[in-house]
Design a protein around this motif. Structure first.
Motif, short mmCIF file in Angstrom:
data_model
loop_
_atom_site.label_atom_id
_atom_site.label_comp_id
_atom_site.label_asym_id
_atom_site.label_seq_id
_atom_site.Cartn_x
_atom_site.Cartn_y
_atom_site.Cartn_z
N PRO A 25 0.81 -1.22 0.00
CA PRO A 25 0.00 0.00 0.00
C PRO A 25 0.85 1.27 0.00
O PRO A 25 2.00 1.27 0.45
CB PRO A 25 -0.78 -0.11 1.30
N ASN A 28 -0.50 6.30 4.06
CA ASN A 28 -1.84 6.82 4.42
C ASN A 28 -2.96 6.06 3.74
O ASN A 28 -4.00 6.63 3.41
CB ASN A 28 -1.91 8.33 4.18
N THR A 29 -2.72 4.80 3.48
CA THR A 29 -3.80 3.93 3.02
C THR A 29 -3.71 2.66 3.85
O THR A 29 -2.75 2.44 4.58
CB THR A 29 -3.64 3.55 1.53
N SER A 30 -4.74 1.83 3.71
CA SER A 30 -4.65 0.55 4.43
C SER A 30 -4.95 -0.56 3.43
O SER A 30 -5.50 -0.30 2.35
CB SER A 30 -5.64 0.54 5.60
N THR A 31 -4.55 -1.73 3.77
CA THR A 31 -4.74 -2.85 2.85
C THR A 31 -5.11 -4.10 3.62
O THR A 31 -4.73 -4.26 4.79
CB THR A 31 -3.45 -3.08 2.02
#
Lengths: 309, 309
Positions: A25, A28-31
């Motif tokens: 990712p 500042n994103t999630s996976t």
């Protein structure tokens, strides 16, 4: 103190998180994680456990955290007959933990948390554990602690093997000289051995002159080369490799198993290859460990004679 | 069956790894972790634990793995008096695990492993747990499981709160309609409430018409707004925020604590803010949890009267 242990392994015991994702990712994103396995690892623990399954009486000195107490991992090591009395417990820290993340293109990112292992350098030299072992294997871990253990073992005339592994970069030149200077057998993959030679400004011959009568250089699927008075090429046993992680440590355990029974170096290398060929067949460093019979059988099928071990 | 529980929380129980690095590594490299804490988390467990510290008799239904058995986390929940009899155990899986990685510029990457939570959808509706609770809080977790629990609780006339949180994106439109349709109180941060409105093509007024008499929209440091027949603005209590993670869940627990004692909505919102103001003062979602006295004291200092709870 009697030598009631064949081999003491010094270095990391770790929790390994083997994590599979579609893709890494962006910040500042999630996976979502597709698949995750919490496995047991750490180079020293791998050697001690594989060694014990091969019939060696092993012991282990690592720095672990409060999460190790009461864990399945502790139970596994104890039930395998490994002496963990001299483990260094840092109750308010975590046990060293590795997060190995693999995306769908087999790219890998690994994160390693030293945690309790940061306290190796303040810990006492485990004198009793070293006294009661015939051989001492210095694996990944803290350079200063490993040097102290190596020098104490040398003073007692123990058989010493050294394999800095992924922690090689932490050794100063003088620490590397000290560790190499006390060992009888130096293990490394081909990158590591080359880096040790360049760091010490020697070639393999010069490296052997500094201490280790035997230098073992491994090349993964391409086998290994043992440098002693002869140069011995050892083939790997080709197998369907699911996960190469831990093959190196199991090779070291197999090598020492044969070496401590007085086998010739070629047999040590071949037996080591036979043991490692099992580990790559499953994910994780401590899965699919052979016992001596299984390893001997595969050795015999490959090289046409039973190893004298 | 008697209602021997005030609040049942349905949704995730998770292990949280809070990890600090210098920088996020590129593929095929490895990096050392500077600081790591293994903390307890999961939105439903957070609500159940904070609620129990505030004097609510809580229960919890989550899907957990074999690593939960014999863990400190299980011990913590049990010793806090939380009824975990109806937990869904998937022995050969891992408990949901979150890895929240922060670099030195406070950028974050989070990885979430559902593990045992993938089995929510095959699990039976926890009828006994729902029967014995006065209120049911549907937190993050599996949409189909949450809808079933919500509809069963509605059939029994329970008080139902719903907070899909980071799993909102997993709800189909019809699932969202079902869950919103059965709840009395809908919680969400302002992004989530806006997304629910747009997904259901309604405004807040329309949202309330679909089911929830009360919609609570939180804005982190900016406080929250409670939409009922009135629109009530609630201020956050400004505190030195070490880590905002878990503030939302503790707000929900505080709100329900006051709500279930018959407090007016303004008092519920203010008490919720008081509770949340403690959680942000330490890292993790279950650290620095206040008891009722501490929360009341902070409430009183902020708003000049003691909450009637």
């Amino acid at each position: 103190m009697s030598e009631d242990r064949d081999l003491l392994a010094v270095g990391h015991t770790a929790f390994d998180y083997i994590i599979h994702l579609d893709e890494f990712p962006e910040p500042n994103t999630s996976t979502a994680i597709k698949r995750m396995r919490n496995l047991h690892g750490g180079a020293a623990a791998n050697v001690a456990l594989v060694g014990s399954r091969l019939g060696l009486r092993t012991s282990l000195v690592s720095a672990v955290g409060g999460d190790f107490e009461g864990s399945e991992y502790r139970e596994l090591l104890e039930s395998s007959g490994i002496d963990i009395e001299s483990m260094i417990l840092v109750a308010d820290e975590s046990t060293p933990t590795a997060f190995v993340m693999t995306d769908s293109d087999h790219n890998q990112i690994s994160y390693f948390y030293w945690g309790a292992a940061r306290y190796f350098k303040d810990a006492e030299t485990p004198a009793d554990a070293i006294k009661s072992a015939r051989a001492v294997h210095l694996a990944t871990g803290d350079p200063s602690f490993n040097c102290r253990c190596g020098e104490f073992a040398r003073s007692l005339g123990k058989i010493i093997s050294f394999d800095p592994g992924q922690d090689l970069h932490m050794y100063s030149r003088s620490q590397l000289e000290r560790a190499v200077g006390v060992c009888d057998i130096l293990f490394g993959n081909h990158h590591e051995i080359d880096r040790i030679c360049s760091k010490l400004s020697v070639d393999i011959h010069g490296l052997r002159e500094m201490g280790p009568g035997v230098v073992v250089k491994t090349y993964g699927k391409e086998g290994s080369i043992i440098y002693s008075d002869d140069v011995i090429k050892i083939d790997a046993i080709p197998r369907e490799a699911v996960d190469p992680t831990g093959a190196g440590d199991s090779y070291r355990a197999g090598f020492m198993r044969a070496y401590l029974r007085g086998a010739d170096l070629k047999t040590c290398g071949r037996f080591a290859s036979a043991v490692a060929s099992f580990i790559v067949e499953d994910e994780g460093t401590q899965t699919n460990i052979p016992d001596t019979g299984e390893a001997v059988k595969r050795f015999t099928a490959q090289w046409g004679y039973e190893p004298p071990i």
